[in-house]
Motif scaffolding. Structure first.
Motif, PDB file in Angstrom:
ATOM      1  N   ASN B  70      56.910  54.024  59.979  1.00 39.92           N
ATOM      2  CA  ASN B  70      58.115  53.220  60.223  1.00 39.92           C
ATOM      3  C   ASN B  70      59.386  54.045  59.994  1.00 39.92           C
ATOM      4  O   ASN B  70      60.356  53.929  60.752  1.00 39.92           O
ATOM      5  N   ALA B  71      59.372  54.863  58.943  1.00 43.41           N
ATOM      6  CA  ALA B  71      60.545  55.690  58.664  1.00 43.41           C
ATOM      7  C   ALA B  71      60.636  56.847  59.653  1.00 43.41           C
ATOM      8  O   ALA B  71      61.723  57.150  60.167  1.00 43.41           O
ATOM      9  N   ARG B  74      62.131  56.438  63.209  1.00 41.20           N
ATOM     10  CA  ARG B  74      63.600  56.285  63.290  1.00 41.20           C
ATOM     11  C   ARG B  74      64.266  57.629  63.572  1.00 41.20           C
ATOM     12  O   ARG B  74      65.350  57.681  64.143  1.00 41.20           O
ATOM     13  N   SER B  79      62.095  52.079  66.580  1.00 36.05           N
ATOM     14  CA  SER B  79      61.977  51.171  65.441  1.00 36.05           C
ATOM     15  C   SER B  79      60.919  50.121  65.724  1.00 36.05           C
ATOM     16  O   SER B  79      60.691  49.743  66.870  1.00 36.05           O
ATOM     17  N   ALA B  81      61.321  47.222  64.284  1.00 39.46           N
ATOM     18  CA  ALA B  81      62.017  46.019  63.801  1.00 39.46           C
ATOM     19  C   ALA B  81      62.672  45.235  64.928  1.00 39.46           C
ATOM     20  O   ALA B  81      63.340  44.237  64.680  1.00 39.46           O
ATOM     21  N   GLU B  86      59.701  42.648  61.650  1.00 42.95           N
ATOM     22  CA  GLU B  86      59.340  44.060  61.495  1.00 42.95           C
ATOM     23  C   GLU B  86      57.844  44.161  61.212  1.00 42.95           C
ATOM     24  O   GLU B  86      57.298  43.428  60.398  1.00 42.95           O
TER      25      GLU B  86
END
Lengths: 97, 196
Positions: B70-71, B74, B79, B81, B86
């Motif tokens: 998830n990180a 980015r 993303s 989300a 999310e």
């Protein structure tokens, strides 16, 4: 008890069929059902878990006979009736159509 | 809503419900079309391919991707989300010892933000039921014959957790640019029903 959607490991389904160059939606109404569900969840009429649950508790024969987005539409109309947005008769097409 | 309904009947039923909801203030005119346009302009397998190509050329990114997808995504402007909620993303890397394949046995959970709409076979009872029982046989039907010594991990997605496969970089691609590498990656490679 598992529901009919819980098919992992179950035997007896037909072969896997790939559709070359498959479009995202096969007809306009499928796209409309997809978008309608997103709009209703965003408005808080119901949430995603309720939507999944409404599909999973469709009667078995109806679940298996329905296409993917037919299941979605059945779940949407089920929830609209249960949430009191409209009664079941109002959600059906008027006679003569 | 049986499968016998003709497309024109269900089209009329859907329009009827939309009109009812508009009349009750639960849907704005044009909202459906806007949502459809946004969705179709959103995720495509090219997003997943871009992540894979970056991981192939940048070992640091690959490590971050496998540790916290998830990180890491980015970093390339993507993303998980953007949808209704999310979703946790786990990226699973193919190796010589282990091949990975993704399914949602309960319904059709899929990383739409990265891959776009899922193919019908992914949503079919046939795939969902069989790939967990006989993954090697199912992959062979897709034309992917794995060596007997390669184990297969099947990842079952859920509403909260989505998976994407990081395929192995094909041999002989050392001179390709990141963009050229991304072009090699297919949707099936990202699901695990193809090698790349």
């Amino acid at each position: 008890m598992s529901r009919i959607n819980d098919v992992g490991g179950m035997a007896g389904f037909p072969a896997i069929i790939e559709e070359p160059d498959e479009p995202p939606f096969h007809s306009d109404w499928e796209a409309h059902v997809f978008a309608l569900n997103g709009a209703l969840i965003k408005r808080g009429v119901y949430n995603l878990d309720e939507f999944r649950d409404a599909q999973e508790r469709l009667p078995v024969e109806r679940y298996l006979a329905a296409s993917y987005y037919e299941r979605w539409f059945a779940a949407i109309t089920t929830l609209l009736a249960e949430k009191g947005v409209a009664d079941a008769a109002e959600l059906e097409l008027p006679h003569g159509h | 809503m049986s499968g016998d309904h003709s497309s024109s009947v269900i089209s009329a039923e859907v329009r009827h419900v939309e009109a009812l909801l508009e009349a009750r203030g639960l849907l704005d005119a044009g909202e459906i079309d806007t949502r459809i346009d946004e969705f179709l302009a959103g995720g495509t397998p090219a997003n997943g391919a871009r992540i894979v190509a970056r991981a192939w050329v940048d070992p640091g990114f690959a490590a971050r991707l496998l540790a916290d997808a998830n990180a890491a995504i980015r970093e390339v402007g993507l993303s998980m989300a953007g949808g209704l909620q999310e979703q946790r993303l786990k990226v699973v890397a193919n190796t010589e010892q282990q091949h990975n394949v993704v399914v949602c046995t309960l319904c059709s959970c899929y990383p739409i933000a990265l891959l776009g709409p899922s193919p019908s076979w992914y949503k079919s009872e046939a795939y969902r039921s069989r790939v967990v029982r006989d993954p090697r046989g199912v992959l062979a039907e897709f034309g992917l014959e794995l060596p007997a010594g390669t184990s297969i991990a099947v990842w079952d997605a859920s509403a909260e957790s989505r998976y994407m496969v990081l395929p192995r970089r094909p041999e002989g691609t050392g001179s390709l640019s990141e963009e050229e590498l991304a072009a090699l990656v297919t949707r099936k490679g990202l699901i695990g029903t193809a090698a790349v």
